[in-house]
Write a protein that holds these residues in place. Sequence first.
Motif, PDB file in Angstrom:
ATOM      1  N   LEU A 121      35.005 -21.278  30.790  1.00 50.26           N
ATOM      2  CA  LEU A 121      35.368 -21.423  29.432  1.00 50.26           C
ATOM      3  C   LEU A 121      36.789 -20.778  29.090  1.00 50.26           C
ATOM      4  CD1 LEU A 121      34.146 -21.997  26.429  1.00 50.26           C
ATOM      5  CD2 LEU A 121      33.388 -19.408  26.575  1.00 50.26           C
ATOM      6  N   LYS A 122      37.015 -19.887  29.937  1.00 50.98           N
ATOM      7  CA  LYS A 122      38.502 -19.215  29.616  1.00 50.98           C
ATOM      8  C   LYS A 122      39.416 -20.481  30.067  1.00 50.98           C
ATOM      9  CE  LYS A 122      41.193 -15.411  30.735  1.00 50.98           C
ATOM     10  NZ  LYS A 122      41.521 -14.088  31.301  1.00 50.98           N
ATOM     11  N   LEU A 123      39.232 -21.208  31.328  1.00 54.69           N
ATOM     12  CA  LEU A 123      40.161 -22.297  31.696  1.00 54.69           C
ATOM     13  C   LEU A 123      40.317 -23.431  30.422  1.00 54.69           C
ATOM     14  CD1 LEU A 123      41.809 -23.344  34.070  1.00 54.69           C
ATOM     15  CD2 LEU A 123      39.736 -24.545  34.857  1.00 54.69           C
ATOM     16  N   GLN A 124      38.953 -23.628  29.896  1.00 53.84           N
ATOM     17  CA  GLN A 124      39.069 -24.759  28.827  1.00 53.84           C
ATOM     18  C   GLN A 124      39.932 -24.306  27.651  1.00 53.84           C
ATOM     19  OE1 GLN A 124      35.025 -25.384  28.122  1.00 53.84           O
ATOM     20  NE2 GLN A 124      34.877 -27.379  29.349  1.00 53.84           N
ATOM     21  N   ARG A 125      39.883 -22.856  27.437  1.00 51.45           N
ATOM     22  CA  ARG A 125      40.632 -22.452  26.340  1.00 51.45           C
ATOM     23  C   ARG A 125      42.200 -22.516  26.657  1.00 51.45           C
ATOM     24  NH1 ARG A 125      37.596 -17.111  24.154  1.00 51.45           N
ATOM     25  NH2 ARG A 125      35.831 -18.060  22.776  1.00 51.45           N
ATOM     26  N   ILE A 126      42.444 -22.081  27.738  1.00 53.14           N
ATOM     27  CA  ILE A 126      43.798 -22.226  28.360  1.00 53.14           C
ATOM     28  C   ILE A 126      44.444 -23.534  28.165  1.00 53.14           C
ATOM     29  CG2 ILE A 126      45.479 -21.818  30.299  1.00 53.14           C
ATOM     30  CD1 ILE A 126      43.733 -19.293  30.697  1.00 53.14           C
TER      31      ILE A 126
ATOM     32  N   ARG B 103      43.526 -26.136  26.518  1.00 50.82           N
ATOM     33  CA  ARG B 103      43.300 -26.741  25.215  1.00 50.82           C
ATOM     34  C   ARG B 103      44.846 -26.124  24.395  1.00 50.82           C
ATOM     35  NH1 ARG B 103      37.228 -25.606  22.606  1.00 50.82           N
ATOM     36  NH2 ARG B 103      36.543 -27.483  23.770  1.00 50.82           N
TER      37      ARG B 103
END
Length: 104
Positions: free
Chosen positions: A2-7, A9
């Motif tokens: 989830l953190k990787l997706q936020r970064i 984005r």
Amino acid sequence: MLKLQRILRLVVCAGLVGASFGCASSRTHESTGEYVDNTVITTKVKAAIFNEASLKTFQISVKTYKDEVQLSGFVDSAQSVAKAGEVARSVPGVGSVKNDLLVK
């Protein structure tokens, strides 16, 4: 994950914002759309000058930046300088004309 997706984005959004600023117009830089519009204006002015019988034999250079047309080159008389300016001003889309034609 989830953190990787936020970064990811955030990086994509930052890239899109940066790219949109790269296409924007400023005082010293014209946008892609303005460049295309000015190219069309230049072509129309060149055609109008070429279609004018009294001007077609002269080498008149035409450049357009932010709807301002610049005429340069050499002509045979002051009347030709004035006529070239009139022809350029009559083309739709021309905001102003900087007439730098010289009489030789």
